[in-house]
Structures are given as C-alpha cells and as structure tokens.
Design a protein around this motif. Sequence first.
Motif, PDB file in Angstrom:
ATOM      1  N   PHE A   1      14.929  53.450 -58.134  1.00  0.00           N
ATOM      2  CA  PHE A   1      14.570  54.141 -59.362  1.00  0.00           C
ATOM      3  C   PHE A   1      15.539  53.761 -60.479  1.00  0.00           C
ATOM      4  O   PHE A   1      16.689  53.376 -60.216  1.00  0.00           O
ATOM      5  CB  PHE A   1      14.627  55.670 -59.175  1.00  0.00           C
ATOM      6  N   LYS A   2      15.086  53.882 -61.701  1.00  0.00           N
ATOM      7  CA  LYS A   2      15.952  53.679 -62.870  1.00  0.00           C
ATOM      8  C   LYS A   2      17.121  54.663 -62.756  1.00  0.00           C
ATOM      9  O   LYS A   2      16.934  55.833 -62.422  1.00  0.00           O
ATOM     10  CB  LYS A   2      15.154  53.926 -64.155  1.00  0.00           C
ATOM     11  N   GLY A   3      18.314  54.174 -62.980  1.00  0.00           N
ATOM     12  CA  GLY A   3      19.492  55.039 -62.937  1.00  0.00           C
ATOM     13  C   GLY A   3      20.114  55.180 -61.565  1.00  0.00           C
ATOM     14  O   GLY A   3      21.163  55.810 -61.423  1.00  0.00           O
ATOM     15  N   GLU A   4      19.527  54.612 -60.548  1.00  0.00           N
ATOM     16  CA  GLU A   4      20.102  54.683 -59.199  1.00  0.00           C
ATOM     17  C   GLU A   4      21.367  53.821 -59.165  1.00  0.00           C
ATOM     18  O   GLU A   4      21.374  52.697 -59.667  1.00  0.00           O
ATOM     19  CB  GLU A   4      19.073  54.172 -58.188  1.00  0.00           C
ATOM     20  N   SER A   5      22.429  54.339 -58.601  1.00  0.00           N
ATOM     21  CA  SER A   5      23.711  53.632 -58.625  1.00  0.00           C
ATOM     22  C   SER A   5      23.673  52.368 -57.768  1.00  0.00           C
ATOM     23  O   SER A   5      22.988  52.308 -56.751  1.00  0.00           O
ATOM     24  CB  SER A   5      24.840  54.546 -58.146  1.00  0.00           C
ATOM     25  N   GLU A   6      24.431  51.364 -58.207  1.00  0.00           N
ATOM     26  CA  GLU A   6      24.514  50.102 -57.464  1.00  0.00           C
ATOM     27  C   GLU A   6      25.084  50.329 -56.069  1.00  0.00           C
ATOM     28  O   GLU A   6      24.663  49.688 -55.111  1.00  0.00           O
ATOM     29  CB  GLU A   6      25.360  49.082 -58.221  1.00  0.00           C
ATOM     30  N   SER A   7      26.041  51.246 -55.943  1.00  0.00           N
ATOM     31  CA  SER A   7      26.632  51.498 -54.628  1.00  0.00           C
ATOM     32  C   SER A   7      25.593  52.100 -53.669  1.00  0.00           C
ATOM     33  O   SER A   7      25.555  51.763 -52.484  1.00  0.00           O
ATOM     34  CB  SER A   7      27.856  52.413 -54.729  1.00  0.00           C
ATOM     35  N   HIS A   8      24.729  52.963 -54.186  1.00  0.00           N
ATOM     36  CA  HIS A   8      23.692  53.550 -53.339  1.00  0.00           C
ATOM     37  C   HIS A   8      22.658  52.503 -52.942  1.00  0.00           C
ATOM     38  O   HIS A   8      22.222  52.447 -51.801  1.00  0.00           O
ATOM     39  CB  HIS A   8      23.013  54.729 -54.028  1.00  0.00           C
TER      40      HIS A   8
ATOM     41  N   THR B   1       1.963  63.727 -61.030  1.00  0.00           N
ATOM     42  CA  THR B   1       0.943  64.263 -60.129  1.00  0.00           C
ATOM     43  C   THR B   1       0.694  63.236 -59.021  1.00  0.00           C
ATOM     44  O   THR B   1       1.084  62.065 -59.142  1.00  0.00           O
ATOM     45  CB  THR B   1      -0.383  64.509 -60.875  1.00  0.00           C
ATOM     46  N   ALA B   2       0.029  63.652 -57.953  1.00  0.00           N
ATOM     47  CA  ALA B   2      -0.295  62.736 -56.860  1.00  0.00           C
ATOM     48  C   ALA B   2      -1.143  61.568 -57.374  1.00  0.00           C
ATOM     49  O   ALA B   2      -0.970  60.420 -56.942  1.00  0.00           O
ATOM     50  CB  ALA B   2      -1.017  63.477 -55.741  1.00  0.00           C
ATOM     51  N   LYS B   3      -2.030  61.847 -58.306  1.00  0.00           N
ATOM     52  CA  LYS B   3      -2.882  60.796 -58.878  1.00  0.00           C
ATOM     53  C   LYS B   3      -2.047  59.788 -59.669  1.00  0.00           C
ATOM     54  O   LYS B   3      -2.271  58.578 -59.583  1.00  0.00           O
ATOM     55  CB  LYS B   3      -3.959  61.426 -59.767  1.00  0.00           C
ATOM     56  N   GLN B   4      -1.065  60.276 -60.430  1.00  0.00           N
ATOM     57  CA  GLN B   4      -0.192  59.375 -61.177  1.00  0.00           C
ATOM     58  C   GLN B   4       0.664  58.530 -60.227  1.00  0.00           C
ATOM     59  O   GLN B   4       0.842  57.324 -60.443  1.00  0.00           O
ATOM     60  CB  GLN B   4       0.723  60.168 -62.120  1.00  0.00           C
ATOM     61  N   GLN B   5       1.195  59.153 -59.179  1.00  0.00           N
ATOM     62  CA  GLN B   5       1.988  58.406 -58.199  1.00  0.00           C
ATOM     63  C   GLN B   5       1.134  57.326 -57.532  1.00  0.00           C
ATOM     64  O   GLN B   5       1.597  56.200 -57.338  1.00  0.00           O
ATOM     65  CB  GLN B   5       2.588  59.337 -57.147  1.00  0.00           C
ATOM     66  N   GLU B   6      -0.099  57.664 -57.189  1.00  0.00           N
ATOM     67  CA  GLU B   6      -0.998  56.691 -56.571  1.00  0.00           C
ATOM     68  C   GLU B   6      -1.268  55.534 -57.533  1.00  0.00           C
ATOM     69  O   GLU B   6      -1.304  54.371 -57.122  1.00  0.00           O
ATOM     70  CB  GLU B   6      -2.310  57.351 -56.135  1.00  0.00           C
ATOM     71  N   TYR B   7      -1.448  55.844 -58.812  1.00  0.00           N
ATOM     72  CA  TYR B   7      -1.660  54.810 -59.820  1.00  0.00           C
ATOM     73  C   TYR B   7      -0.480  53.827 -59.835  1.00  0.00           C
ATOM     74  O   TYR B   7      -0.674  52.609 -59.819  1.00  0.00           O
ATOM     75  CB  TYR B   7      -1.851  55.449 -61.199  1.00  0.00           C
ATOM     76  N   TYR B   8       0.747  54.356 -59.864  1.00  0.00           N
ATOM     77  CA  TYR B   8       1.927  53.494 -59.894  1.00  0.00           C
ATOM     78  C   TYR B   8       2.094  52.725 -58.570  1.00  0.00           C
ATOM     79  O   TYR B   8       2.498  51.578 -58.572  1.00  0.00           O
ATOM     80  CB  TYR B   8       3.194  54.295 -60.201  1.00  0.00           C
TER      81      TYR B   8
ATOM     82  N   VAL C   1      18.748  56.610 -43.367  1.00  0.00           N
ATOM     83  CA  VAL C   1      19.184  56.493 -44.751  1.00  0.00           C
ATOM     84  C   VAL C   1      18.450  57.483 -45.637  1.00  0.00           C
ATOM     85  O   VAL C   1      17.246  57.635 -45.544  1.00  0.00           O
ATOM     86  CB  VAL C   1      18.925  55.062 -45.256  1.00  0.00           C
ATOM     87  N   ASN C   2      19.200  58.135 -46.500  1.00  0.00           N
ATOM     88  CA  ASN C   2      18.615  58.991 -47.519  1.00  0.00           C
ATOM     89  C   ASN C   2      18.515  58.147 -48.782  1.00  0.00           C
ATOM     90  O   ASN C   2      19.471  57.981 -49.506  1.00  0.00           O
ATOM     91  CB  ASN C   2      19.504  60.215 -47.747  1.00  0.00           C
ATOM     92  N   PHE C   3      17.336  57.541 -49.002  1.00  0.00           N
ATOM     93  CA  PHE C   3      17.178  56.649 -50.136  1.00  0.00           C
ATOM     94  C   PHE C   3      16.412  57.343 -51.243  1.00  0.00           C
ATOM     95  O   PHE C   3      15.741  58.328 -51.032  1.00  0.00           O
ATOM     96  CB  PHE C   3      16.473  55.361 -49.722  1.00  0.00           C
ATOM     97  N   ASN C   4      16.507  56.785 -52.440  1.00  0.00           N
ATOM     98  CA  ASN C   4      15.828  57.366 -53.582  1.00  0.00           C
ATOM     99  C   ASN C   4      14.577  56.597 -53.968  1.00  0.00           C
ATOM    100  O   ASN C   4      13.563  57.180 -54.274  1.00  0.00           O
ATOM    101  CB  ASN C   4      16.770  57.408 -54.799  1.00  0.00           C
ATOM    102  N   GLY C   5      14.644  55.277 -54.016  1.00  0.00           N
ATOM    103  CA  GLY C   5      13.552  54.456 -54.510  1.00  0.00           C
ATOM    104  C   GLY C   5      12.367  54.400 -53.564  1.00  0.00           C
ATOM    105  O   GLY C   5      12.217  55.222 -52.669  1.00  0.00           O
ATOM    106  N   LEU C   6      11.521  53.406 -53.777  1.00  0.00           N
ATOM    107  CA  LEU C   6      10.294  53.264 -53.004  1.00  0.00           C
ATOM    108  C   LEU C   6      10.349  51.989 -52.164  1.00  0.00           C
ATOM    109  O   LEU C   6      10.782  50.943 -52.644  1.00  0.00           O
ATOM    110  CB  LEU C   6       9.087  53.199 -53.940  1.00  0.00           C
TER     111      LEU C   6
ATOM    112  N   TRP D   1       9.568  60.586 -61.341  1.00  0.00           N
ATOM    113  CA  TRP D   1       8.614  60.300 -60.255  1.00  0.00           C
ATOM    114  C   TRP D   1       8.148  61.591 -59.592  1.00  0.00           C
ATOM    115  O   TRP D   1       6.967  61.792 -59.338  1.00  0.00           O
ATOM    116  CB  TRP D   1       9.249  59.375 -59.232  1.00  0.00           C
ATOM    117  N   ASN D   2       9.092  62.487 -59.313  1.00  0.00           N
ATOM    118  CA  ASN D   2       8.760  63.749 -58.648  1.00  0.00           C
ATOM    119  C   ASN D   2       7.923  64.673 -59.536  1.00  0.00           C
ATOM    120  O   ASN D   2       7.234  65.553 -59.031  1.00  0.00           O
ATOM    121  CB  ASN D   2      10.023  64.462 -58.176  1.00  0.00           C
ATOM    122  N   SER D   3       7.980  64.466 -60.852  1.00  0.00           N
ATOM    123  CA  SER D   3       7.180  65.297 -61.754  1.00  0.00           C
ATOM    124  C   SER D   3       5.756  64.752 -61.928  1.00  0.00           C
ATOM    125  O   SER D   3       4.900  65.452 -62.455  1.00  0.00           O
ATOM    126  CB  SER D   3       7.859  65.418 -63.122  1.00  0.00           C
TER     127      SER D   3
END
Length: 136
Positions: free
Chosen positions: A69-76, A123-130, A24-29, A119-121
């Motif tokens: 992620f916010k904005g990810e389609s219900e079908s996906h 930094t690694a530190k910000q992603q780790e925080y979330y 699966v090519n997913f977007n969220g986490l 999310w992709n924008s």
Amino acid sequence: MRISAIRNTNYCVANQQSCKKPNVNFNGLFKNVGSSSDEWDYHGIPSGSSGDGHYQGMSTSKSYIYHPFKGESESHIKKVLEENNYHYDYDPDSTGGYSGSDDCTTERGKTLPFTEKEWNSFTAKQQEYYRELLNL
C-alpha cells in the motif's frame, strides 16, 4: 500424507535461525502468479533412506507478487518479502523414504495508489474493481 520437514533451508532469512513457515502480518495485496505440485509414490530397491524400498514424496512451488500500500514502510515491505521467500527440503534419510520440497517466491510489485486505510474504507464492489484492474 504430509510429513513435517526434518532438514529445512530458508534461503532468504539472514540469521538462518528460524526455519518454520512464516506467519507474516502484511498490509498490501498478494497476487498469486502460479503454483505447482508433484507427488510420487513408488517401490524400488531398498536403500538407506527406505529399508523396504517404498518411496514417497511431494514437491510444491508457489509464486506471488506483493503490492504494498502507499505509505507502507520499506522495512515492513522488506520483512514481508524475506519471510515469503523460502525453500524447505524433506530429507528421505530422516523420514523413512519421504522426500520433496516446499518453495515460495515473492517479488515486489508496484506500490498501490492508496493507503491501507483507504482500501479498508472501499466497498466490496470497489475492492473487486481494483482487484480486476490490478489483475489480482
């Protein structure tokens, strides 16, 4: 030794035509909420599934929560959940005594407060925080 499944059952795919593990090519986490594995190897009475009485097997189970992620389609989101919920049985009569199962369950979690682009924008530190904040 891992043997490919002979008799597969995929309980979540509506058309029941595809029984291979999803790619699966997913977007969220994904959050891994648990896994287990049980392996066995023993000798017993010969039977139709093992002419020499040697039996082997492995059962594995995995559980995840998918945070879209916010904005990810219900079908996906629906597609990701369907393709990441499966159950495969290994038929000992077709594999010379090897048996077991492979299970994966994925539930929908809360929608993330940011888009994939945001999310992709980060930094690694910000992603780790979330990730820590979400306990991922």
